[in-house]
Structures are given as structure tokens and as C-alpha cells.
Design a protein around this motif. Structure first.
Motif, PDB file in Angstrom:
ATOM      1  N   ILE A   1       5.257  -1.675  -6.572  1.00 27.35           N
ATOM      2  CA  ILE A   1       4.908  -1.017  -5.317  1.00 27.35           C
ATOM      3  C   ILE A   1       3.403  -0.812  -5.211  1.00 27.35           C
ATOM      4  N   PHE A   2       2.800  -0.311  -6.273  1.00 27.52           N
ATOM      5  CA  PHE A   2       1.361  -0.079  -6.244  1.00 27.52           C
ATOM      6  C   PHE A   2       0.582  -1.396  -6.247  1.00 27.52           C
ATOM      7  N   ARG A   3       1.114  -2.393  -6.927  1.00 31.54           N
ATOM      8  CA  ARG A   3       0.425  -3.681  -6.936  1.00 31.54           C
ATOM      9  C   ARG A   3       0.462  -4.329  -5.562  1.00 31.54           C
ATOM     10  N   LYS A   4       1.613  -4.239  -4.897  1.00 31.38           N
ATOM     11  CA  LYS A   4       1.719  -4.812  -3.554  1.00 31.38           C
ATOM     12  C   LYS A   4       0.947  -3.988  -2.528  1.00 31.38           C
TER      13      LYS A   4
ATOM     14  N   PHE B   1      -4.786   9.996  -7.573  1.00 31.32           N
ATOM     15  CA  PHE B   1      -3.332   9.821  -7.482  1.00 31.32           C
ATOM     16  C   PHE B   1      -2.825  10.237  -6.100  1.00 31.32           C
ATOM     17  N   ALA B   2      -3.377  11.323  -5.534  1.00 31.48           N
ATOM     18  CA  ALA B   2      -2.978  11.760  -4.204  1.00 31.48           C
ATOM     19  C   ALA B   2      -3.346  10.718  -3.154  1.00 31.48           C
ATOM     20  N   VAL B   3      -4.530  10.108  -3.311  1.00 33.17           N
ATOM     21  CA  VAL B   3      -4.944   9.051  -2.383  1.00 33.17           C
ATOM     22  C   VAL B   3      -3.993   7.865  -2.467  1.00 33.17           C
ATOM     23  N   LYS B   4      -3.586   7.537  -3.691  1.00 30.92           N
ATOM     24  CA  LYS B   4      -2.652   6.432  -3.879  1.00 30.92           C
ATOM     25  C   LYS B   4      -1.321   6.713  -3.195  1.00 30.92           C
ATOM     26  N   LEU B   5      -0.834   7.943  -3.319  1.00 27.43           N
ATOM     27  CA  LEU B   5       0.424   8.292  -2.685  1.00 27.43           C
ATOM     28  C   LEU B   5       0.328   8.187  -1.170  1.00 27.43           C
ATOM     29  N   THR B   6      -0.823   8.585  -0.599  1.00 31.14           N
ATOM     30  CA  THR B   6      -1.024   8.485   0.838  1.00 31.14           C
ATOM     31  C   THR B   6      -0.987   7.034   1.288  1.00 31.14           C
ATOM     32  N   GLN B   7      -1.682   6.173   0.538  1.00 28.00           N
ATOM     33  CA  GLN B   7      -1.680   4.764   0.883  1.00 28.00           C
ATOM     34  C   GLN B   7      -0.306   4.141   0.689  1.00 28.00           C
ATOM     35  N   LEU B   8       0.420   4.619  -0.334  1.00 26.02           N
ATOM     36  CA  LEU B   8       1.778   4.124  -0.577  1.00 26.02           C
ATOM     37  C   LEU B   8       2.695   4.477   0.583  1.00 26.02           C
ATOM     38  N   SER B   9       2.568   5.690   1.122  1.00 25.72           N
ATOM     39  CA  SER B   9       3.410   6.101   2.243  1.00 25.72           C
ATOM     40  C   SER B   9       3.140   5.241   3.474  1.00 25.72           C
ATOM     41  N   LYS B  10       1.849   4.875   3.683  1.00 23.16           N
ATOM     42  CA  LYS B  10       1.522   4.002   4.816  1.00 23.16           C
ATOM     43  C   LYS B  10       2.138   2.618   4.622  1.00 23.16           C
ATOM     44  N   TYR B  11       2.109   2.171   3.353  1.00 25.20           N
ATOM     45  CA  TYR B  11       2.671   0.844   3.057  1.00 25.20           C
ATOM     46  C   TYR B  11       4.183   0.831   3.281  1.00 25.20           C
ATOM     47  N   CYS B  12       4.854   1.899   2.849  1.00 21.10           N
ATOM     48  CA  CYS B  12       6.314   1.978   2.996  1.00 21.10           C
ATOM     49  C   CYS B  12       6.728   2.063   4.468  1.00 21.10           C
ATOM     50  N   LEU B  13       5.922   2.785   5.265  1.00 13.09           N
ATOM     51  CA  LEU B  13       6.239   2.900   6.694  1.00 13.09           C
ATOM     52  C   LEU B  13       5.967   1.591   7.417  1.00 13.09           C
TER      53      LEU B  13
END
Length: 324
Positions: free
Chosen positions: A294-297, A312-324
Motif C-alpha cells: 500500500i505504501f509502495r503504491k 507517519f501522520a503525513v503518510k497516513l493522510t496520503q494513504l487515505s487520499k490514495y484509498c479514496l
């Protein structure tokens, strides 16, 4: 007159002292309780390692074994399938073999599974190892918290039982960290280490007093409680409570599974099962299994451990945008 008052006061102090000795809230936490809990949660640590293993092992395993993404996904899923079978039989096995016996069986299955993964030459042995360890994890998920709850005094039972979940997350965090610089085969051997420790440690800890009250003798029950509470402790009250509770449970065990389907249990049954289904269908397990992907993609570096909480918080924010 003064003599009578002193005698009365002395009797009251003696009764209060006896009451405090028999009060479960004043029960001393012995080294045996700590040792028994540590041995039990070694299985919980292995559980956490298994959950996070696929995330750290994905890149190396696919490269070394030439796996397709479908084959690797199937490898990860075999753990859940095995855990389903293990959980189905965990309660019956814990009654027949005892808490220690069930943990021994889970250790054998987990060690076998981890070794099959570590020395696998093809995808078949990878899947066999993952399935075997999954069955062991299904047994661990039931018997470890039950054993801890049954050996600890009432006033610290919640604290000690919490250690089961704590060690699961510690195992998960460790495999995420070690996955950055340890080969996937070495990580599999590392996952088997807590099972070896638990298997050896079980020789030195007592069986659950509640299980002994069900299948053993009064002498075995008392010996187990004396080891857990200390040789100088008064265990008569606790032993009586365990025996009474065991008899009550045995009298209630005549109920059948069909009794759950009665109208008066419908609301409770729907809420209980619904909460479990919602928890599983939330997708949290998939995120944990494949966090690396997930993080690599998401075009981010997979190492989350050494960056600090802000990154880590920034990563989670970007991850949520990616998932949406």
C-alpha cells in the motif's frame, strides 16, 4: 473490665486479619503468576509476527521464489483459513487436553509451519507452512487469554489479560521493523522462536486451576493454587469458589446450540455477531497484511519505523487520499 476489653479488641483484630488474608483483592502476585503469564504470551507474540509477516516478506519472497501476486495473496490467506479451523476446535481441545496441552499443540503446529516456510523450495511448502501455523494461531487466540484469566488474582485479571493484546502488537511492530533488513527466511525462523520458548516454559508453569477443578482432583487443584498464590497463602476460599463455579457451569452445559436461536436471544445474537463481522469486513487485516504494498503504491518509502510520528501522520493522510 480492662482485661475483657483487651481480649475483645484482640479477637476483633484477629478476625480482621483473617478476613484480609482471605480477601481476593489482597492476594499477593507471585513470581509464578508473572512467569506463567510470560510463557503464555510468547504465543501471542508469535501471533503478531504471523499477522505482519506478509508485509515484510513480500518483496523478497516474490523475488526469490518467483511467485505471482495471486500466489503470494493465496499464501497470505492460508493463515486466515488455518486460523478458522483452529478456532473451531480450540474450545473443545482446551477442555480435553487442558490449557497447557492445547498450547503445546499450537506450538508444534506453529513451529512446523514456520520451519516449512523458512526452508521451502516451492509454493506448495509455503502454503502448507502458512496453513499449519494458521491452525496453531487459531488455538492461541483462544487458549492464551483464557489461561491468563484463570491463573491471575481477580484484582489484576484485566491488567494481565491485556498483555495478550499488547504482545500481539509487539510482534507486529517487530516484524515491521526487522522486515527492513532481515531476509524473509530468517524472519520465519524468528517467528518460531517464541513458540520454542513457550514449549519449554510450559514444563515449569502450573495448569489452570479451573481446568483442574473440572477434570482433576482436589489435591491437584490445591497444588496449582499454592504455586500461583504462594505456599503461605490461604487458598481455601478461592478453591471453594472455583469448585462452586465449575459445578454451576457443568449444570448449564446441557444447553444445546439451538437454544441460541430462541426469540429472546435474537437481539443479543445479531449485535454480537454483527460487531464481529463489521470488525473483520472493515479491511483492517488486509491493510496490516499488505501495508508494504500500500505504501509502495502510494509512491512512498515503506520504512515507517524510523521516520517519527509526524512523518507517519503525513503518510497516513496520503494513504487515505490514495484509498479514496
Amino acid at each position: 473490665m480492662m482485661v475483657a476489653v483487651k481480649e475483645e479488641r484482640s479477637m476483633e483484630e484477629g478476625l480482621l486479619k483473617l478476613k484480609n488474608q482471605n480477601d481476593p483483592s489482597d492476594c499477593r502476585i507471585t513470581a509464578c503468576v508473572f512467569l506463567s503469564t510470560f510463557v503464555a504470551i510468547c504465543g501471542s507474540f508469535s501471533f503478531g509476527v504471523s499477522v505482519g509477516y506478509t508485509s515484510g516478506a513480500e518483496v523478497g519472497m516474490i523475488k526469490d521464489m518467483g511467485l505471482s501476486m495471486a500466489e503470494f495473496s493465496a499464501f497470505g490467506s492460508f493463515s486466515t483459513l488455518g486460523a478458522t479451523f483452529g478456532a473451531l476446535f480450540s474450545g473443545k481441545m482446551a477442555i480435553m487436553l487442558g490449557r497447557k496441552g492445547t498450547m503445546w499443540v499450537s506450538d508444534i503446529l506453529c513451529i512446523t509451519g514456520w520451519l516449512c516456510i523458512a526452508f521451502a523450495k516451492d509454493v506448495l511448502w509455503l502454503n502448507i507452512g502458512r496453513f499449519s501455523s494458521g491452525i496453531g494461531l487459531g488455538l492461541i487466540s483462544y487458549v492464551v487469554p483464557v489461561y491468563i484469566a484463570e491463573i491471575t488474582p481477580k484484582h489484576v485479571r484485566g491488567t494481565f489479560t491485556f498483555s495478550n493484546q499488547l504482545l500481539q502488537n509487539c510482534g507486529l511492530a517487530m516484524v515491521y521493523f526487522c522486515g527492513n533488513f532481515i531476509n524473509w527466511r530468517m524472519m520465519a525462523l524468528l517467528g518460531s522462536l517464541p513458540c520454542f520458548i513457550q514449549g519449554i516454559g510450559l514444563f515449569f508453569v502450573p495448569e489452570s486451576p479451573r481446568w483442574l477443578a473440572k477434570v482433576g482432583t482436589d489435591k491437584e487443584l490445591e497444588n496449582s493454587l499454592l504455586r500461583l498464590r504462594g505456599r503461605a497463602a490461604d487458598i481455601s476460599t478461592e478453591a471453594s469458589e472455583i469448585q462452586v463455579m465449575t459445578k454451576m457451569l457443568e449444570s448449564d452445559s446441557k444447553s444445546s446450540f439451538s437454544d441460541l436461536l430462541q426469540r429472546k436471544y435474537r437481539h443479543t445474537l445479531v449485535v454480537g455477531i454483527g460487531l464481529m463481522l463489521i470488525q473483520q469486513f472493515s479491511g483492517s487485516t488486509a491493510v496490516v497484511y499488505y501495508a508494504n504494498t500500500i505504501f509502495r503504491k502510494a509512491d512512498e518509502h515503506a520504512n515507517m519505523v524510523t521516520k517519527g510520528p509526524i512523518t507517519f501522520a503525513v503518510k497516513l493522510t496520503q494513504l487515505s487520499k490514495y484509498c479514496l
